[in-house]
Scaffold this motif. Sequence first.
Motif, PDB file in Angstrom:
ATOM      1  N   VAL A 147     -59.286  18.783  68.718  1.00  0.00           N
ATOM      2  CA  VAL A 147     -59.293  20.254  68.741  1.00  0.00           C
ATOM      3  C   VAL A 147     -59.160  20.754  70.182  1.00  0.00           C
ATOM      4  N   LEU A 148     -59.924  20.186  71.098  1.00  0.00           N
ATOM      5  CA  LEU A 148     -59.829  20.602  72.505  1.00  0.00           C
ATOM      6  C   LEU A 148     -58.430  20.337  73.064  1.00  0.00           C
ATOM      7  N   GLY A 149     -57.865  19.211  72.690  1.00  0.00           N
ATOM      8  CA  GLY A 149     -56.503  18.900  73.127  1.00  0.00           C
ATOM      9  C   GLY A 149     -55.488  19.868  72.537  1.00  0.00           C
ATOM     10  N   GLY A 150     -55.672  20.230  71.255  1.00  0.00           N
ATOM     11  CA  GLY A 150     -54.782  21.204  70.614  1.00  0.00           C
ATOM     12  C   GLY A 150     -54.854  22.554  71.298  1.00  0.00           C
ATOM     13  N   LEU A 151     -56.058  22.984  71.622  1.00  0.00           N
ATOM     14  CA  LEU A 151     -56.225  24.259  72.334  1.00  0.00           C
ATOM     15  C   LEU A 151     -55.543  24.208  73.700  1.00  0.00           C
ATOM     16  N   ALA A 152     -55.708  23.109  74.411  1.00  0.00           N
ATOM     17  CA  ALA A 152     -55.099  22.977  75.734  1.00  0.00           C
ATOM     18  C   ALA A 152     -53.576  22.997  75.644  1.00  0.00           C
ATOM     19  N   ARG A 153     -53.011  22.305  74.670  1.00  0.00           N
ATOM     20  CA  ARG A 153     -51.554  22.277  74.529  1.00  0.00           C
ATOM     21  C   ARG A 153     -50.994  23.659  74.211  1.00  0.00           C
ATOM     22  N   VAL A 154     -51.620  24.362  73.284  1.00  0.00           N
ATOM     23  CA  VAL A 154     -51.103  25.666  72.872  1.00  0.00           C
ATOM     24  C   VAL A 154     -51.286  26.701  73.979  1.00  0.00           C
ATOM     25  N   SER A 155     -52.418  26.657  74.657  1.00  0.00           N
ATOM     26  CA  SER A 155     -52.670  27.630  75.721  1.00  0.00           C
ATOM     27  C   SER A 155     -51.875  27.305  76.982  1.00  0.00           C
ATOM     28  N   LYS A 156     -51.382  26.069  77.058  1.00  0.00           N
ATOM     29  CA  LYS A 156     -50.673  25.587  78.243  1.00  0.00           C
ATOM     30  C   LYS A 156     -51.548  25.713  79.496  1.00  0.00           C
ATOM     31  N   TYR A 157     -52.837  25.587  79.284  1.00  0.00           N
ATOM     32  CA  TYR A 157     -53.795  25.640  80.381  1.00  0.00           C
ATOM     33  C   TYR A 157     -54.388  24.250  80.534  1.00  0.00           C
ATOM     34  N   ASP A 158     -54.057  23.615  81.623  1.00  0.00           N
ATOM     35  CA  ASP A 158     -54.471  22.236  81.849  1.00  0.00           C
ATOM     36  C   ASP A 158     -55.834  22.177  82.526  1.00  0.00           C
ATOM     37  N   ALA A 159     -56.839  22.656  81.846  1.00  0.00           N
ATOM     38  CA  ALA A 159     -58.199  22.614  82.390  1.00  0.00           C
ATOM     39  C   ALA A 159     -58.689  21.172  82.401  1.00  0.00           C
ATOM     40  N   PRO A 160     -59.431  20.802  83.420  1.00  0.00           N
ATOM     41  CA  PRO A 160     -59.974  19.442  83.449  1.00  0.00           C
ATOM     42  C   PRO A 160     -60.940  19.214  82.284  1.00  0.00           C
ATOM     43  N   SER A 161     -61.008  17.983  81.842  1.00  0.00           N
ATOM     44  CA  SER A 161     -61.949  17.607  80.789  1.00  0.00           C
ATOM     45  C   SER A 161     -63.019  16.714  81.396  1.00  0.00           C
ATOM     46  N   ILE A 162     -64.247  16.967  81.016  1.00  0.00           N
ATOM     47  CA  ILE A 162     -65.362  16.118  81.435  1.00  0.00           C
ATOM     48  C   ILE A 162     -65.961  15.542  80.166  1.00  0.00           C
ATOM     49  N   ILE A 163     -65.922  14.224  80.062  1.00  0.00           N
ATOM     50  CA  ILE A 163     -66.339  13.566  78.829  1.00  0.00           C
ATOM     51  C   ILE A 163     -67.447  12.578  79.150  1.00  0.00           C
ATOM     52  N   ASP A 164     -68.592  12.794  78.534  1.00  0.00           N
ATOM     53  CA  ASP A 164     -69.768  11.963  78.777  1.00  0.00           C
ATOM     54  C   ASP A 164     -69.875  10.895  77.698  1.00  0.00           C
TER      55      ASP A 164
END
Length: 188
Positions: A102-119
């Motif tokens: 879901v987060l990846g889908g949002l990033a692709r559609v928004s074309k906003y390459d925000a960094p991801s922090i994954i714990d």
Amino acid sequence: QGLLLLARCERERENAQPELIKANRAPQVVDCLLEINQKLIDSKIRAVGQETTSIFRAIAHDQQVANIRFNAEGKIESRDGQGNEIILGLAAGETQIQVMAVLGGLARVSKYDAPSIIDTPFARLDQNHREKLWDYWISLRQQVFLLAQNAEVTEQDFNRIKPHIQNPLRMKAINAQPLNQDNILNKH
């Protein structure tokens, strides 16, 4: 004077006619804009669902999911190839995969390459999921910060992703004492 006033009022009414026409059309324009707005929102929601589906299918084992979409309440619906809803009994690892999709889908559609922090990204995942996640993260344009335990990233994993790493940072405990407020304040 009455005739002059009447003539003046008639001229003012005639001169105001274009404004009156515009004013009368205003509710129609508002309705049209609201309809366009809703169509754009629906289009973006569908696009997020399509991108989420693409990412989920690339990472997850469960290939019975042909389509992921978001209903009117914003809840995720998984569908099979015939359009039937699939009720997934998601384990913790599968839920993690779905959230990443879901987060990846949002990033692709928004074309906003925000960094991801994954714990602790691999804590609940098997080796096959891990491999697919490495492939997915390597394919991303944005920065990905992985906060992983030693046991989560094998030497083979590290060598695989090493060409894609800007600055690896390894933290290790100074001593075996558990961290608490007193330990932190006394050491810094």
